[in-house]
Design an enzyme around this catalytic site. Structure first.
Site, PDB file in Angstrom:
ATOM      1  N   PHE B 122       0.857  -1.185   0.000  1.00 44.47           N
ATOM      2  CA  PHE B 122       0.000   0.000   0.000  1.00 44.47           C
ATOM      3  C   PHE B 122       0.890   1.231   0.000  1.00 44.47           C
ATOM      4  CE2 PHE B 122      -2.813   2.931   2.609  1.00 44.47           C
ATOM      5  CZ  PHE B 122      -3.762   3.134   1.618  1.00 44.47           C
ATOM      6  N   THR B 125       2.244   6.951   2.094  1.00 46.49           N
ATOM      7  CA  THR B 125       3.181   7.887   2.725  1.00 46.49           C
ATOM      8  C   THR B 125       4.190   8.479   1.734  1.00 46.49           C
ATOM      9  OG1 THR B 125       2.997   6.683   4.783  1.00 46.49           O
ATOM     10  CG2 THR B 125       4.948   8.061   4.546  1.00 46.49           C
ATOM     11  N   ILE B 156       7.662   2.206   2.062  1.00 47.70           N
ATOM     12  CA  ILE B 156       6.556   1.313   1.719  1.00 47.70           C
ATOM     13  C   ILE B 156       6.931  -0.129   2.077  1.00 47.70           C
ATOM     14  CG2 ILE B 156       4.997   0.514  -0.090  1.00 47.70           C
ATOM     15  CD1 ILE B 156       4.829   3.572   0.771  1.00 47.70           C
ATOM     16  N   ARG B 242      -5.969  -1.656  10.802  1.00 44.78           N
ATOM     17  CA  ARG B 242      -5.339  -1.340  12.091  1.00 44.78           C
ATOM     18  C   ARG B 242      -5.379  -2.487  13.098  1.00 44.78           C
ATOM     19  NH1 ARG B 242      -6.998   4.897  11.599  1.00 44.78           N
ATOM     20  NH2 ARG B 242      -4.973   5.597  10.787  1.00 44.78           N
ATOM     21  N   GLN B 278       9.278 -10.829  44.563  1.00 45.20           N
ATOM     22  CA  GLN B 278       8.017 -10.130  44.323  1.00 45.20           C
ATOM     23  C   GLN B 278       8.155  -8.984  43.324  1.00 45.20           C
ATOM     24  OE1 GLN B 278       5.941  -8.035  47.547  1.00 45.20           O
ATOM     25  NE2 GLN B 278       4.199  -9.373  47.124  1.00 45.20           N
ATOM     26  N   GLN B 336      14.118  -5.797  30.809  1.00 46.04           N
ATOM     27  CA  GLN B 336      14.468  -5.458  32.195  1.00 46.04           C
ATOM     28  C   GLN B 336      14.494  -6.708  33.080  1.00 46.04           C
ATOM     29  OE1 GLN B 336      15.393  -2.449  32.859  1.00 46.04           O
ATOM     30  NE2 GLN B 336      15.791  -2.728  35.034  1.00 46.04           N
ATOM     31  N   GLU B 363       1.079   3.092  10.028  1.00 42.19           N
ATOM     32  CA  GLU B 363      -0.385   3.092   9.869  1.00 42.19           C
ATOM     33  C   GLU B 363      -1.039   4.051  10.868  1.00 42.19           C
ATOM     34  OE1 GLU B 363      -2.406  -0.565   8.914  1.00 42.19           O
ATOM     35  OE2 GLU B 363      -0.511  -1.486   8.316  1.00 42.19           O
TER      36      GLU B 363
END
Lengths: 262, 386
Positions: B122, B125, B156, B242, B278, B336, B363
């Protein structure tokens, strides 16, 4: 080119547990899979079919739940599956199995190539393929790692050896067994899985094969007799040999000779 | 969680998982490192009938919808969010044809895409028209039965690898957003060339290139919908696609969570696996909760679209906004949890963190999604107030 592939349902080898009393495998609730070497056999058959047309039939001998591995091969693109299932076959050894499968080939009749995996990962005998070839008088090429050329009437293949490979040519029909180096099996496609879900394989008993000699199969018809199966006890007993290096080595050599190892 | 998948949908998940584990996992590190386009994997996907999940059966697809596409993209992205994009970006390039194509156009283009013979892309942009798409400068000027395209599309996905492109170009600059038109342009059309392949932070196994049009003549019959409908085509395409980006983000996050949980059970510090600490447990709990919330929202959005609801721009944007933000947080936390090991390329989470970032950008950035959500909120309120 019509191709018959012999397949076997085996226990997923990562999960094997043995009954300590009887020494036999615990099958209850254990995951069963298509023998991995047979997957290469199925893949090779599908590739030949894609090139040359024809039909791929898989055959397995086993209890009704072996239909599952037939369905898996249908998902991969196999045309037809036949389950050989009969109480009379229970306890068959490799020879009795090979006799049965040779009768299956007689009934199928129209085939040019039979493919098996090089062995099943449960018994590891690698006997059934060659024995079927012997029963049917088919030429056989074992441990095929590559098919160099194939036509409707002949095959040229590379046979994997420990120190290299041999190139063999054979007329067809013939039987070949394949090793894992031959290809990378495809996944079942979504359409294949949907087809497989509804697929009911043909089920043949001994009565479906004309001229079948029941005396040659089952526990009674099998030349191999299993006297005992057991899990060897692990023994960690060791002996320390004292003395300096030269002395210890001489003692060790003496002991090795004593035990008739060399 | 039980999302009440049909047997067929479960099959899609299982097939995608098997493909990801057996075919993608062994090569993902190499393809990322060297920026290799995964044609061999595309072949596997095609062989497994996965390239046409969302394409109707009459055009050779499996007849599923956005939900089926999302399920597959999620599973593949758990292992590699770059390789999964070959499929997801093809869907982005295919939606304009599915949504706006004539019967003839659908018959011509969809079967090859469904069969995995061709990929799609597509082209919206440009260098100076990112979020501000109205600023695009690629033009299409009518000349008899043809249009002549000039301009350059940028960044693209699937560029150069795809065969079928949907390109948005200005046919009448004076009309602003009503002056854009969507064209199907095939690779190999004279005057259509590709620029350099971008060297990216993440999704490195995906191809990102410029599309360069120099007096490229495209037949008028390649227009999707009508002249002047280009922005409508683009907006609707993005609304439909999306959730697919969201599913990619979800997969990346879920993959990173799996890695972090497994690592925490093995890594021993202070004479205990760190999973019994914890501080680590709470991080994992937050990650898992966010991943599940993201999944629930995406599935709801996809099912809303597939159910034929008319208005879904808001939930579609929400799914993409939420899932991509979650992906960035979860992958960062996975690194992390794994500490120094997580930062090293021997472990996959640093790649997942790099791959996650793009989902907040392409997008429509997270900020653009918020604009869209707010716009819909205000519209709904205004309508209710009438």
């Amino acid at each position: 080119m019509n191709i018959v592939v012999f397949i076997k349902q085996v226990v997923a080898t990562t999960n094997v547990k043995l009954d300590p009393e009887t020494g036999t495998m615990i099958r209850d609730g254990v995951e069963c899979i298509l023998n991995p070497f047979d997957e290469y056999a199925v893949e090779e058959a599908l590739r030949i079919k894609e090139k040359m047309g024809g039909k791929v039939t898989v055959v397995t001998m086993g209890p009704p739940q072996a239909k599952e591995i037939i369905r898996k091969t249908i998902g991969m693109g196999v045309d037809e599956g036949i389950l050989i299932s009969d109480r009379a076959l229970a306890g068959s050894d490799t020879w009795a199995t090979a006799y049965t499968l040779s009768q299956v080939l007689k009934k199928i009749g129209d085939y040019q190539l039979v493919i098996t995996g090089k062995q099943a990962v449960d018994g590891d005998t690698a006997q059934v393929g060659p024995e079927v070839a012997a029963c049917e008088g088919l030429p056989m090429i074992a441990w095929v790692r590559k098919i160099e050329e194939i036509s409707e009437t002949s095959i040229r293949a590379e046979r994997l050896m420990e120190d290299g490979y041999d190139v063999l040519e054979s007329p067809l029909p013939a039987l070949i067994s394949v090793v894992k180096e031959i290809n990378e099996p495809r996944l079942e496609s979504l359409r294949g899985k949907m087809k497989a879900k509804k697929y009911e394989p043909k089920v043949w008993g001994v009565a479906d094969m004309p001229g079948f000699d029941v005396a040659q199969v089952g526990l009674k018809g099998s030349p191999t007799k299993v006297f005992k199966t057991f899990t060897p006890k692990r023994q960690y007993k060791g002996e320390m040999i004292a003395g300096d290096a030269a002395q210890a080595a001489a003692t060790l050599v003496g002991k090795i000779k004593e035990m008739n190892i060399v | 969680m039980n999302y009440f998948l049909t047997e067929e949908q479960q099959m899609i998940v299982d097939t995608a998982r098997e493909l990801a584990l057996t075919k993608i996992k062994p090569i993902r590190e190499k393809y990322d490192e060297e920026g290799i386009f995964p044609w061999d994997i595309v072949k596997e996907m095609s062989g497994a009938d996965m390239m046409g999940l969302y394409i109707p059966e009459e055009y050779g697809g499996l007849g599923g919808g956005v939900f089926e596409l999302c399920l597959a993209v999620e599973e593949l992205s758990k292992i590699c969010g770059g390789i999964s994009l070959a499929m997801a970006a093809t869907a982005l390039g295919t939606f304009p044809i599915l949504l706006f194509g004539s019967e003839e156009q659908k018959k011509q283009y969809l079967p090859d895409i469904a069969a995995g013979k061709k990929l799609a892309a597509f082209g919206l942009t440009e260098a100076n028209a990112g979020s501000d798409v109205g600023n695009m400068t690629t033009t299409a000027v009518r000349a008899g039965d043809e249009y002549v395209l000039n301009g350059t599309k940028q960044w693209i996905t699937n560029g150069g690898e795809a065969e079928t492109y949907t390109i948005i170009a200005m046919t009448n600059k004076a009309k602003g957003t009503r002056g854009a038109t969507a064209f199907i342009v095939e690779k190999g059309t004279p005057g259509f060339e590709f620029g350099k392949k971008e060297n990216k932070m993440g999704i490195r196994a995906s191809a990102t290139r410029e599309l360069i049009f120099t007096n490229c003549r495209v037949p008028a019959k390649n227009i999707l919908s009508k002249e002047g409908m280009g922005f409508i085509v683009a907006v609707n395409t993005l609304n439909n696609s999306r959730p697919g980006v969201a599913a990619q983000a979800l997969g990346i996050a879920a993959g990173a969570l799996d890695e972090a949980v497994n690592y925490s059970r093995q890594r021993v510090q202070f004479d205990q696996p760190i999973s019994s600490i914890q501080a680590v447990q709470h991080m994992l709990a937050n990650m898992a909760t966010e991943v599940e919330a993201s999944r629930a929202l995406i599935y709801a959005a996809a099912r809303t679209i597939d159910a034929g609801e008319k208005s879904f721009a808001k939930i579609s944007a929400m799914s993409k906004l939420f899932a991509s933000e979650v992906a960035m947080r979860v992958t960062t936390d996975a690194v992390q949890v794994m500490g120094g090991y997580g930062y090293m390329k021997e472990y996959p989470v640093e790649k997942m963190m790099r791959d996650a970032k793009i989902t907040q950008i392409y997008e429509g950035t997270s900020q653009i999604q918020r604009n869209e959500i707010a716009l819909q909120l205000i519209k709904e309120a205004a309508k209710a107030a009438k």
